[in-house]
Scaffold this active site. Sequence first.
Site, PDB file in Angstrom:
ATOM      1  N   GLU A  47       4.721  32.437   7.451  1.00 52.90           N
ATOM      2  CA  GLU A  47       3.555  31.741   6.894  1.00 52.90           C
ATOM      3  C   GLU A  47       2.280  32.319   7.481  1.00 52.90           C
ATOM      4  O   GLU A  47       1.978  32.146   8.662  1.00 52.90           O
ATOM      5  CB  GLU A  47       3.626  30.237   7.173  1.00 52.90           C
ATOM      6  CG  GLU A  47       2.415  29.496   6.605  1.00 52.90           C
ATOM      7  CD  GLU A  47       2.444  28.007   6.898  1.00 52.90           C
ATOM      8  OE1 GLU A  47       3.505  27.514   7.324  1.00 52.90           O
ATOM      9  OE2 GLU A  47       1.404  27.359   6.707  1.00 52.90           O
ATOM     10  N   LYS A  69      19.725  15.611  13.254  1.00 50.47           N
ATOM     11  CA  LYS A  69      19.290  16.365  12.077  1.00 50.47           C
ATOM     12  C   LYS A  69      18.979  15.477  10.877  1.00 50.47           C
ATOM     13  O   LYS A  69      19.174  15.871   9.729  1.00 50.47           O
ATOM     14  CB  LYS A  69      20.348  17.424  11.695  1.00 50.47           C
ATOM     15  CG  LYS A  69      20.616  18.402  12.826  1.00 50.47           C
ATOM     16  CD  LYS A  69      21.775  19.332  12.551  1.00 50.47           C
ATOM     17  CE  LYS A  69      22.033  20.220  13.758  1.00 50.47           C
ATOM     18  NZ  LYS A  69      23.202  21.076  13.616  1.00 50.47           N
ATOM     19  N   ASP A  74      18.327  25.443  17.502  1.00 52.28           N
ATOM     20  CA  ASP A  74      18.934  25.085  16.223  1.00 52.28           C
ATOM     21  C   ASP A  74      17.813  24.669  15.270  1.00 52.28           C
ATOM     22  O   ASP A  74      17.211  23.616  15.446  1.00 52.28           O
ATOM     23  CB  ASP A  74      19.909  23.925  16.418  1.00 52.28           C
ATOM     24  CG  ASP A  74      20.695  23.605  15.156  1.00 52.28           C
ATOM     25  OD1 ASP A  74      20.269  24.026  14.059  1.00 52.28           O
ATOM     26  OD2 ASP A  74      21.746  22.931  15.260  1.00 52.28           O
ATOM     27  N   HIS A 129      -6.823  30.477   4.214  1.00 52.41           N
ATOM     28  CA  HIS A 129      -5.551  30.932   3.652  1.00 52.41           C
ATOM     29  C   HIS A 129      -5.754  32.014   2.602  1.00 52.41           C
ATOM     30  O   HIS A 129      -4.944  32.932   2.480  1.00 52.41           O
ATOM     31  CB  HIS A 129      -4.782  29.743   3.061  1.00 52.41           C
ATOM     32  CG  HIS A 129      -3.951  29.028   4.075  1.00 52.41           C
ATOM     33  ND1 HIS A 129      -2.625  29.322   4.292  1.00 52.41           N
ATOM     34  CD2 HIS A 129      -4.259  28.039   4.945  1.00 52.41           C
ATOM     35  CE1 HIS A 129      -2.150  28.537   5.244  1.00 52.41           C
ATOM     36  NE2 HIS A 129      -3.120  27.749   5.660  1.00 52.41           N
TER      37      HIS A 129
END
Length: 586
Positions: A273, A405, A481, A577
């Site tokens: 990004e 998660k 993770d 951006h």
Amino acid sequence: MESLRLQLSNALSSCVSVSSNQLYGVIVGLTVFGCWGILSLAEQPELPELQTVVQRVQRKKEGPEPKWHLFRWVNMLVVVAFACSVAEFSLNATAYDSNVLCKFLIAWSLLLCYFFGFFGVMFVHDLEDSETVTTPVSSKSSKIHPPASSTPFCSDVIQSKQTQVCSEDIKNLKDSEIAQLVLTNQIKDHELEKKLDCHRAVTVRRLVVQQKLASLGHSGALEGLPYQTDLDYSRVHGANCEIVVGYVPLPVGMVGPLTINGESFYIPMATTEGCLVASTNRGAKAITEGGGAFAQIVRDGITRAPCIRMPTAMAAAQLKIWCETPENFLQMKAAFESTTSFGKLNECKATIAGKNVYLRLVCFSGDAMGMNMVSKGTLAVIEYLRKEFPELSLVALSGNMCTDKKAAATNWLEGRGKSVVVEATIPKDVVRKTLKTTVCAIVETNLNKNLVGSAMAGVIGGFNAHASNIVSAVFLATGQDPAQNVESSNCITLMEETECGDLWISCTMPSIEVGTVGGGTSLAAQAACLKALGCQGGGENPGDNAQRLAKVIASATMAGELSLLAALAANTLVAAHMQHNRKPTK
């Protein structure tokens, strides 16, 4: 037209003298012959260049594909002829004698015989479909592949005792020949590392996958995926990934220096990004210019909550009371800690739902993230509880109250992993010069966006601008993770204007789940990023390095929050951006 009509009339007249059995036999024979001709009008399709030998053989066995679309046009002609004949007869029925009526009946019989013959062809076609349904690769739907012939087990805990091809024999074959053995299921693709060295296994598997992708029309899809690298595949096998064909390169940017607790850090962030690293770096600059961030671990414990089933709700209540009695907890703690050198069971909290008991165990796991450690210890606790409660039944080792998660209020309120709070004070001059906004504007933006806006959305742990952006990027760079970004990104960002007119900012993150040993932290690139942070491997005291990493992540998150909120307050987000996150397509 008149002569044609007379010829047809004469032909039908001659048919009147033929017996019905003979006429029916002729009609059936002509119908079968016509259907056979249509079925034979097939062409063998061209195969792609990378079509495998196995697929070519299968395509040849299947035979040519009939041109079924011709039946549609023939059917239309037959239906039109039938309708026209009925209309003709209806309009002139009173003028026809018995001979003409016989001709109409013969014509209608022919049309009906065709329809019966057509249904027979469809029946034969259905039989052919049922016979070829088990064909591994279908020419009719080449973009649908059959399921894998086998499924690898995690870390190869369970291994097959039978070997289809001798390892020593295949080592002497060419890579392309071994790939064909895999494609024909003579060798299982997840067993290549056992029969070859890890690097050659990846090369062979890549050939296999390339041919499979080519059959889907994706030739050359893996050309941009690097695999001939210094990545040690032997370290990956059995630990990090299965059926390896390469690795995905991610750009790694460095944010810093960011001063945390009086020490400078350069923080690696792996992301695709644009603007993320640059924006976080601006926040880090502002924090450092203001004297740095101060971070503290307020709680440290990974959790596992098995689902236990009791025969009655009253029995479930007795189990809860028993587990939360201090002397009984000490016995459970001893059972848990008998399975680990570093793990310490610190807390046990039982939640009841009817006959179910969710036993949330909180474990200190040292420098490991700790899921394997706490799971192993939890099994020991369950076995100990069976002695006291023989009727106990373990439904699932993880009962989803851990919670791993998934977004959950229990993590937000009670924490999981490392609970961190970090703060900093940014002088108003730095806010104006570096962040290009004012203290009042950024405080107002944070209030209405992160607090009011998030409350209106009904979020759990999402009272922030983009904490998951920074958490994910650091996780990827340091071998964590990435799926645990879900709960690790729980964060509330608070801002106030001080009495001196400066900006005070804090981020509270109750569930950062990280480790500096085990899992992806052992890979060379990820280990290098941890080393850059000064927290690779185990710390001088168990847990030191993992806690250090958690503080860095929380501080980097605060830097990212500060910069984005400043851009929103100054309305420069889109412009930034457009400048840094756009590049013309080559």
